[in-house]
Design a protein around this motif. Structure first.
Motif, short mmCIF file in Angstrom:
data_model
loop_
_atom_site.label_atom_id
_atom_site.label_comp_id
_atom_site.label_asym_id
_atom_site.label_seq_id
_atom_site.Cartn_x
_atom_site.Cartn_y
_atom_site.Cartn_z
N ALA A 94 35.18 -17.32 -2.38
CA ALA A 94 36.28 -17.60 -3.31
C ALA A 94 37.13 -16.36 -3.57
CB ALA A 94 35.73 -18.14 -4.62
N GLY A 95 36.79 -15.25 -2.90
CA GLY A 95 37.64 -14.06 -3.01
C GLY A 95 37.16 -13.00 -3.97
N HIS A 96 35.95 -13.15 -4.50
CA HIS A 96 35.42 -12.16 -5.45
C HIS A 96 34.42 -11.25 -4.75
CE1 HIS A 96 37.16 -14.49 -8.74
NE2 HIS A 96 36.67 -15.56 -8.17
N THR A 97 34.62 -9.94 -4.88
CA THR A 97 33.67 -9.01 -4.27
C THR A 97 33.23 -7.91 -5.23
OG1 THR A 97 35.53 -7.77 -3.33
CG2 THR A 97 34.45 -9.37 -1.89
N SER A 98 33.71 -7.95 -6.47
CA SER A 98 33.30 -6.96 -7.47
C SER A 98 32.66 -7.68 -8.64
CB SER A 98 34.50 -6.16 -7.96
OG SER A 98 35.03 -5.38 -6.91
N PHE A 99 31.46 -7.27 -8.99
CA PHE A 99 30.69 -7.99 -10.00
C PHE A 99 30.14 -7.04 -11.04
CE2 PHE A 99 30.16 -9.99 -5.80
CZ PHE A 99 30.90 -11.14 -6.03
N ARG A 100 29.97 -7.58 -12.25
CA ARG A 100 29.41 -6.77 -13.35
C ARG A 100 27.99 -7.15 -13.67
NH1 ARG A 100 31.89 -6.45 -18.54
NH2 ARG A 100 30.70 -4.53 -18.49
N ALA A 101 27.67 -8.43 -13.53
CA ALA A 101 26.36 -8.87 -14.02
C ALA A 101 25.95 -10.16 -13.33
CB ALA A 101 26.43 -9.11 -15.53
N ILE A 102 24.63 -10.39 -13.33
CA ILE A 102 24.12 -11.67 -12.84
C ILE A 102 22.98 -12.09 -13.77
CG2 ILE A 102 22.56 -10.57 -11.16
CD1 ILE A 102 23.04 -13.04 -9.34
N ALA A 103 22.98 -13.35 -14.14
CA ALA A 103 21.87 -13.93 -14.89
C ALA A 103 21.11 -14.85 -13.95
CB ALA A 103 22.39 -14.69 -16.11
N VAL A 104 19.80 -14.74 -13.97
CA VAL A 104 18.95 -15.53 -13.07
C VAL A 104 17.93 -16.29 -13.90
CG1 VAL A 104 17.37 -15.46 -11.11
CG2 VAL A 104 19.23 -13.77 -11.27
N ALA A 105 17.96 -17.61 -13.78
CA ALA A 105 17.04 -18.47 -14.55
C ALA A 105 15.95 -19.01 -13.64
CB ALA A 105 17.82 -19.63 -15.16
#
Ligand code: THU
Length: 134
Positions: A70-81
Motif C-alpha cells: 500500500a506504499g508504506h515503508t516507515s513504521f513506528r510501532a506494531i501491536a501483536v495479539a
C-alpha cells in the motif's frame, strides 16, 4: 492521532480485530498484528496457514507486506495479539522482516493477550545485530 503519540489502545484494538481473521486450521493459534506507519495509518495482518506448513505466513509479515504493497515503508510501532498465558513474541523471520523497515531498530513492539498479559520491546532488543546489506 498525531505523529508523536502512539495510541496503544487503538493499535491493540486493531490487532485484536485482525486476529479474528486468522486462518489457522492446523495450529488453532490465532495471531493479529497492527502496524502503525509514521504518518498515522494503521495496517493490519493475521496469520494465514497452509496445508504445506512452510507456506504459512505469520501475522506480522502479513501486516508488513500489506503495508508495503500500500506504499508504506516507515513504521513506528506494531501491536501483536496472541493467545496466552504469556504474550507471544515475533518469530525470528518476522523480526528480520521488521528490521528491514526499522534501520535503527527503534520500532516499538507491543505483544499482548486478550487476558491482559503484555510485553513491550524495541525491535533492537528483540533482534540485536540484525543482518543488513547496507
Ligand atoms: N505465528 C505468527 O503469526 N507470528 C509469529 O511471530 C509466530 C507464529 C503463527 C504462525 C502459525 O500460523 C502459528 O502462529 C503457529 O506457529
Amino acid at each position: 492521532m498525531t505523529i508523536t503519540d502512539i495510541d496503544w489502545p487503538a493499535l491493540k484494538a486493531a490487532a485484536l480485530e485482525a486476529r479474528q481473521n486468522a486462518y489457522v486450521p492446523y495450529s488453532d493459534y490465532r495471531v493479529g498484528a497492527a502496524l502503525l506507519a509514521v504518518y498515522g495509518t494503521v495496517i493490519c495482518g493475521c496469520n494465514v496457514e497452509n496445508a504445506t506448513y512452510g507456506a504459512t505466513c505469520c501475522a506480522e509479515r502479513t501486516a508488513v507486506f500489506s503495508a508495503v504493497a500500500a506504499g508504506h515503508t516507515s513504521f513506528r510501532a506494531i501491536a501483536v495479539a496472541t493467545a496466552g498465558p504469556e504474550a507471544g513474541t515475533p518469530c525470528g523471520i518476522c523480526r528480520q522482516v521488521l528490521a528491514e523497515f526499522s534501520a535503527d531498530g527503534a520500532l516499538e513492539v507491543l505483544c499482548f493477550t486478550p487476558d491482559g498479559a503484555e510485553a513491550r520491546f524495541t525491535l533492537a532488543e528483540l533482534l540485536p545485530h540484525a543482518f543488513r546489506l547496507k
